[in-house]
Design a protein around this motif. Structure first.
Motif, PDB file in Angstrom:
ATOM      1  N   ALA A   1       0.856  -1.195   0.000  1.00 48.60           N
ATOM      2  CA  ALA A   1       0.000   0.000   0.000  1.00 48.60           C
ATOM      3  C   ALA A   1       0.887   1.239   0.000  1.00 48.60           C
ATOM      4  CB  ALA A   1      -0.918   0.012   1.209  1.00 48.60           C
ATOM      5  N   SER A   2       0.371   2.319  -0.601  1.00 48.28           N
ATOM      6  CA  SER A   2       1.147   3.551  -0.637  1.00 48.28           C
ATOM      7  C   SER A   2       0.251   4.732  -0.983  1.00 48.28           C
ATOM      8  CB  SER A   2       2.252   3.449  -1.693  1.00 48.28           C
ATOM      9  OG  SER A   2       1.679   3.286  -2.979  1.00 48.28           O
ATOM     10  N   ASP A   3       0.822   5.894  -0.854  1.00 53.59           N
ATOM     11  CA  ASP A   3       0.223   7.120  -1.365  1.00 53.59           C
ATOM     12  C   ASP A   3      -1.160   7.434  -0.789  1.00 53.59           C
ATOM     13  OD1 ASP A   3       0.580   9.407  -2.858  1.00 53.59           O
ATOM     14  OD2 ASP A   3      -0.421   8.584  -4.618  1.00 53.59           O
ATOM     15  N   PHE A   4      -1.273   7.402   0.530  1.00 54.95           N
ATOM     16  CA  PHE A   4      -2.520   7.814   1.182  1.00 54.95           C
ATOM     17  C   PHE A   4      -2.703   9.310   0.963  1.00 54.95           C
ATOM     18  CE2 PHE A   4      -4.824   9.677   4.698  1.00 54.95           C
ATOM     19  CZ  PHE A   4      -5.938   8.860   4.785  1.00 54.95           C
ATOM     20  N   ARG A   5      -3.871   9.681   0.478  1.00 53.65           N
ATOM     21  CA  ARG A   5      -4.226  11.098   0.292  1.00 53.65           C
ATOM     22  C   ARG A   5      -5.652  11.302   0.760  1.00 53.65           C
ATOM     23  NH1 ARG A   5      -0.965  13.727  -4.380  1.00 53.65           N
ATOM     24  NH2 ARG A   5       0.746  12.254  -4.524  1.00 53.65           N
ATOM     25  N   ALA A   6      -5.894  12.415   1.446  1.00 56.41           N
ATOM     26  CA  ALA A   6      -7.215  12.667   2.013  1.00 56.41           C
ATOM     27  C   ALA A   6      -7.557  14.144   1.911  1.00 56.41           C
ATOM     28  CB  ALA A   6      -7.237  12.235   3.478  1.00 56.41           C
ATOM     29  N   GLY A   7      -8.856  14.427   1.908  1.00 61.00           N
ATOM     30  CA  GLY A   7      -9.275  15.808   1.915  1.00 61.00           C
ATOM     31  C   GLY A   7     -10.739  15.964   1.554  1.00 61.00           C
ATOM     32  N   PRO A   8     -11.187  17.206   1.536  1.00 62.67           N
ATOM     33  CA  PRO A   8     -12.582  17.485   1.201  1.00 62.67           C
ATOM     34  C   PRO A   8     -12.804  17.472  -0.312  1.00 62.67           C
ATOM     35  CG  PRO A   8     -11.452  19.530   1.668  1.00 62.67           C
ATOM     36  CD  PRO A   8     -10.462  18.420   1.931  1.00 62.67           C
ATOM     37  N   ASN A   9     -14.035  17.308  -0.701  1.00 62.61           N
ATOM     38  CA  ASN A   9     -14.422  17.375  -2.102  1.00 62.61           C
ATOM     39  C   ASN A   9     -14.166  18.793  -2.612  1.00 62.61           C
ATOM     40  OD1 ASN A   9     -15.624  17.253  -4.604  1.00 62.61           O
ATOM     41  ND2 ASN A   9     -17.682  16.922  -3.847  1.00 62.61           N
TER      42      ASN A   9
END
Length: 105
Positions: free
Chosen positions: A39-47
């Motif tokens: 697994a890699s490259d976790f990215r999160a945020g609002p629409n």
């Protein structure tokens, strides 16, 4: 070798869940994903879409997986299940306020 996947999770956050709590959860997911083989490259945020088609799914995150097998190991991992339970507590309507979409890359 299997095709990589993008694991997309979108959700309807409860009104009483603040940004601080959500950022703490994102940090826990990021830490877990960075230590998970495949697994890699976790990215999160609002629409950020201007189209207005979110249907209430205003927050989300994505994780890259090397293969469907890596994603499947992740889904069964006890740490993922614990983080998922924390997420569900923050989601309006529980599981019904969650959308998961996995896409081959």
């Amino acid at each position: 070798m299997a095709d990589p996947l993008l694991h997309c999770v979108f959700f309807r956050r409860k009104a009483d869940v603040g940004d601080k709590a959500l950022l703490a959860l994102y940090g826990a997911f990021d830490h877990f994903v960075n230590g998970f083989d495949g697994a890699s490259d976790f990215r999160a945020g609002p629409n950020e879409s201007p189209e207005g088609l979110h249907r209430g799914f205003r927050d989300g995150f994505v994780i890259g997986f090397d293969s469907p097998e890596a994603r499947d190991r992740y889904l069964e991992d006890p740490d993922h299940k614990a983080l998922g339970a924390r997420l569900i507590e923050m989601v309006e309507g529980g599981v019904e306020g969650l959308l998961v979409f996995d896409m081959a890359l």
